[in-house]
Design a protein around this motif. Structure first.
Motif, mmCIF file in Angstrom:
data_model
loop_
_atom_site.group_PDB
_atom_site.id
_atom_site.type_symbol
_atom_site.label_atom_id
_atom_site.label_comp_id
_atom_site.label_asym_id
_atom_site.label_seq_id
_atom_site.Cartn_x
_atom_site.Cartn_y
_atom_site.Cartn_z
ATOM 1 N N ARG A 129 -3.872 -6.268 2.841
ATOM 2 C CA ARG A 129 -2.647 -5.639 3.200
ATOM 3 C C ARG A 129 -1.704 -6.506 3.915
ATOM 4 O O ARG A 129 -2.106 -7.684 4.640
ATOM 5 C CB ARG A 129 -3.290 -4.846 4.488
ATOM 6 N N GLY A 130 -0.435 -6.303 4.020
ATOM 7 C CA GLY A 130 0.626 -7.067 4.412
ATOM 8 C C GLY A 130 0.950 -8.360 3.571
ATOM 9 O O GLY A 130 1.328 -9.321 3.770
ATOM 10 N N GLY A 131 0.165 -8.306 2.093
ATOM 11 C CA GLY A 131 0.061 -9.441 1.662
ATOM 12 C C GLY A 131 1.512 -10.211 0.686
ATOM 13 O O GLY A 131 1.317 -11.225 0.101
ATOM 14 N N SER A 132 2.362 -9.365 0.924
ATOM 15 C CA SER A 132 3.653 -9.630 0.268
ATOM 16 C C SER A 132 4.318 -10.960 1.121
ATOM 17 O O SER A 132 4.994 -11.741 0.306
ATOM 18 C CB SER A 132 4.714 -8.559 0.463
ATOM 19 N N ASP A 133 4.151 -11.352 2.067
ATOM 20 C CA ASP A 133 4.458 -12.434 2.857
ATOM 21 C C ASP A 133 3.791 -13.567 1.875
ATOM 22 O O ASP A 133 4.723 -14.625 1.835
ATOM 23 C CB ASP A 133 3.986 -12.644 4.259
ATOM 24 N N THR B 82 2.582 2.456 0.738
ATOM 25 C CA THR B 82 1.085 1.753 0.338
ATOM 26 C C THR B 82 0.185 2.447 1.168
ATOM 27 O O THR B 82 -0.864 2.913 0.669
ATOM 28 C CB THR B 82 1.158 0.369 0.870
ATOM 29 N N PHE C 112 2.596 -8.807 -3.040
ATOM 30 C CA PHE C 112 1.079 -8.055 -2.893
ATOM 31 C C PHE C 112 0.187 -8.152 -3.930
ATOM 32 O O PHE C 112 -0.772 -8.130 -3.998
ATOM 33 C CB PHE C 112 1.407 -6.789 -2.410
ATOM 34 N N GLU D 70 4.738 -1.437 -5.081
ATOM 35 C CA GLU D 70 5.812 -2.534 -5.090
ATOM 36 C C GLU D 70 6.404 -2.283 -6.453
ATOM 37 O O GLU D 70 7.515 -2.929 -6.622
ATOM 38 C CB GLU D 70 4.909 -3.677 -5.172
ATOM 39 N N SER E 105 8.028 -5.826 -0.982
ATOM 40 C CA SER E 105 6.904 -4.856 -0.474
ATOM 41 C C SER E 105 7.210 -3.438 -1.144
ATOM 42 O O SER E 105 8.434 -3.205 -1.667
ATOM 43 C CB SER E 105 6.713 -4.767 0.942
ATOM 44 N N ALA E 106 6.263 -2.544 -0.818
ATOM 45 C CA ALA E 106 6.553 -1.121 -1.075
ATOM 46 C C ALA E 106 7.371 -0.502 -0.050
ATOM 47 O O ALA E 106 7.624 -1.184 1.048
ATOM 48 C CB ALA E 106 5.527 -0.436 -1.358
HETATM 49 N N1 ASP Z 1 2.905 -3.100 0.691
HETATM 50 C C1 ASP Z 1 1.520 -3.835 1.256
HETATM 51 C C2 ASP Z 1 1.222 -3.364 2.533
HETATM 52 O O1 ASP Z 1 1.732 -2.256 2.991
HETATM 53 C C3 ASP Z 1 2.187 -5.137 1.020
HETATM 54 C C4 ASP Z 1 2.918 -5.740 2.059
HETATM 55 O O2 ASP Z 1 3.825 -4.884 2.655
HETATM 56 O O3 ASP Z 1 3.101 -6.769 2.606
HETATM 57 O O4 ASP Z 1 0.110 -3.617 2.945
#
Ligand code: ASP
Ligand code: ADP
Ligand code: MG
Length: 426
Positions: free
Chosen positions: A198-202, A42, A184, A119, A36-37
């Protein structure tokens, strides 16, 4: 081959990145690393496009903060005063921002491109660190591998186009110890950057896992695994050691932040076990998510989802509403519809009929509707708190209720204590 994903807090500074590296070298298998970043970056990038149009000083302050954060990281981790690959990428971000300020507007496509820099910064620096530590690592551009539709801010990945790239990655892993990839991000058919939400790195980690036919996907975060509820709200939350894919999908559907809701689809498709692990407590076995499913009556986890919208309407939902929102619940009787939405910018203005803000608490598990213990605890609690409406979602595996935001945390603590901290109900 395995995939290891490190979230924002797991790489927030030099010492966290060293911890992440420690987890990587403890693996004997070739690994694809998704980052992720760095934590907080982000959020700043997301605010930038509007600030560039409304408050240039604040925008400059955010750019300075982003620059300062990464140069500190470079100094501490790489012992360099100046790292050209970072400087060039940062200049690109600055020029891109200038372009938006001059134009006086931005598209979703520009927004996605701008936010993707977070990222890029983390992966450029981490890749250099791995090489400095003697690893034969290669940095890839994830957007060239993960193909998506044109929904720039919450893109859906195109399964067959994306899978076709898997062979290349598997071959790379024969030549290199590590592949470092941005989470992401993806790109549409025209090669424009898209974001996976958001949170898409998973989700990226799971897509890469499916592509390289990984034997395991490891999601490293800042807690010991999936817990009985969010440990930030309930410090007594208990760790759950083993869950099935559908059980975790339910938790993430209702908003448990620990994993992005779409993550498990590619892993389920390819039957790849997923582990949630703690970067800062690597001896803890974490939570393993597997295909086997137990149907015993069990309450596993509580999710508090804040700031939802409940809409009572007679109108049919328009396509714009469906596209712009995420529906958590919908029911219709005698032409009257009740829809509960995750709140999204501008959604409220699009809704017809009565709209109220509400928090929801979901009780997730197996056959929760048959749990007499749950009924007992709920009955005691509900007599103390007014204004609650109960719904059943996901059939028998989740019950949820609405609750005013002034009471929701208190209620979560009470429910958790009644269900998990005293003798477990049946
Ligand atoms: N950096 C992105 C976010 O903060 C993706 C992630 O962290 O999964 O949403
Ligand atoms: P990352 O940056 O590693 O992706 P996130 O902040 O997205 O991390 O997710 C981890 C956070 O999820 C935890 O710090 C915790 O506060 C929160 N969380 C919410 N519900 C749960 C749960 N049921 N189990 C564990 N963590 C949870
Ligand atoms: Mg996350």
């Amino acid at each position: 081959m395995i995939v290891m994903k490190f979230g924002g807090t797991s790489i927030k500074d030099a010492s966290a990145m060293k911890q992440a590296y420690k987890a990587i070298v403890n693996q004997s298998k070739p690994s694809l690393i998704v980052l992720s970043a760095c934590s907080g970056i982000t959020n700043m990038l997301v605010s930038l496009p509007d600030l560039l149009l409304s408050d240039k000083n604040k925008a400059q302050e955010f750019l300075d903060n982003i620059y300062a954060h990464h140069t500190k990281l470079i100094e501490e981790l790489l012992s360099l005063k100046n790292f050209p690959a970072f400087e060039t990428t940062f200049l690109e971000l600055r020029d891109f921002c200038e372009g938006i300020a001059i134009l006086g507007e931005y598209s979703d496509s520009n927004f996605a491109k701008l936010v993707s820099f977070g990222e890029w910064f983390s992966t450029i620096i981490f890749d250099e660190f791995c090489r400095q530590m003697g690893k034969n690592s290669i940095l890839i551009d994830s957007s060239k591998f993960i193909k998506t539709n044109d929904n720039f801010l919450a893109a859906k990945y195109l399964v067959s186009e994306t899978k076709a790239e898997g062979q290349k990655l598997a071959q790379m892993l024969n030549q290199y110890d590590l592949i470092i990839a941005q989470g992401f991000i993806g790109s549409n058919q025209l090669g424009k950057i898209t974001l996976l939400g958001r949170g898409g790195s998973d989700f990226s980690a799971a897509i890469f896992g499916e592509m390289i036919k990984a034997s395991e996907i490891q999601i490293y975060t800042d807690v010991d695994g999936i817990m009985s509820t969010d440990p930030r709200v309930v410090p007594n939350a208990l760790q759950l050691h083993k869950l099935s894919f559908p059980q975790v999908r339910r938790l993430s559907f209702f908003g448990a932040k620990v994993i992005h809701p779409d993550t498990l689809l590619p892993a389920m498709e390819a039957n790849i076990p997923v582990k949630i692990l703690n970067t800062f407590n690597q001896s803890n076995p974490g939570t393993t998510i597997v295909a086997e499913y137990s149907d015993e009556i069990e309450i596993q986890s509580l999710v508090l989802k804040r700031d939802c919208l409940i809409n009572y309407t007679k109108e049919t939902l328009t396509n714009t509403i469906i596209e712009k929102s995420r529906i958590l619940y919908s029911s219709e009787s005698d032409g009257q519809r009740i829809v509960i939405f995750e709140n999204m910018p501008d959604l409220r203005n699009l809704l017809e009929g009565e709209v109220e803000e509400t928090d929801i608490i979901a009780i997730c598990g197996n056959n929760v509707n048959k749990s007499t213990g749950l009924l007992r605890v709920m009955h005691t609690l509900l007599t103390h708190i007014a204004g609650i409406e109960i719904f059943t979602g996901f059939s028998r595996h989740a019950i949820f209720f609405t609750c005013h935001k002034d009471y929701s945390e208190k209620l979560l603590l009470m429910l958790h204590s009644g269900l998990f901290e005293t003798k477990r109900p049946d």
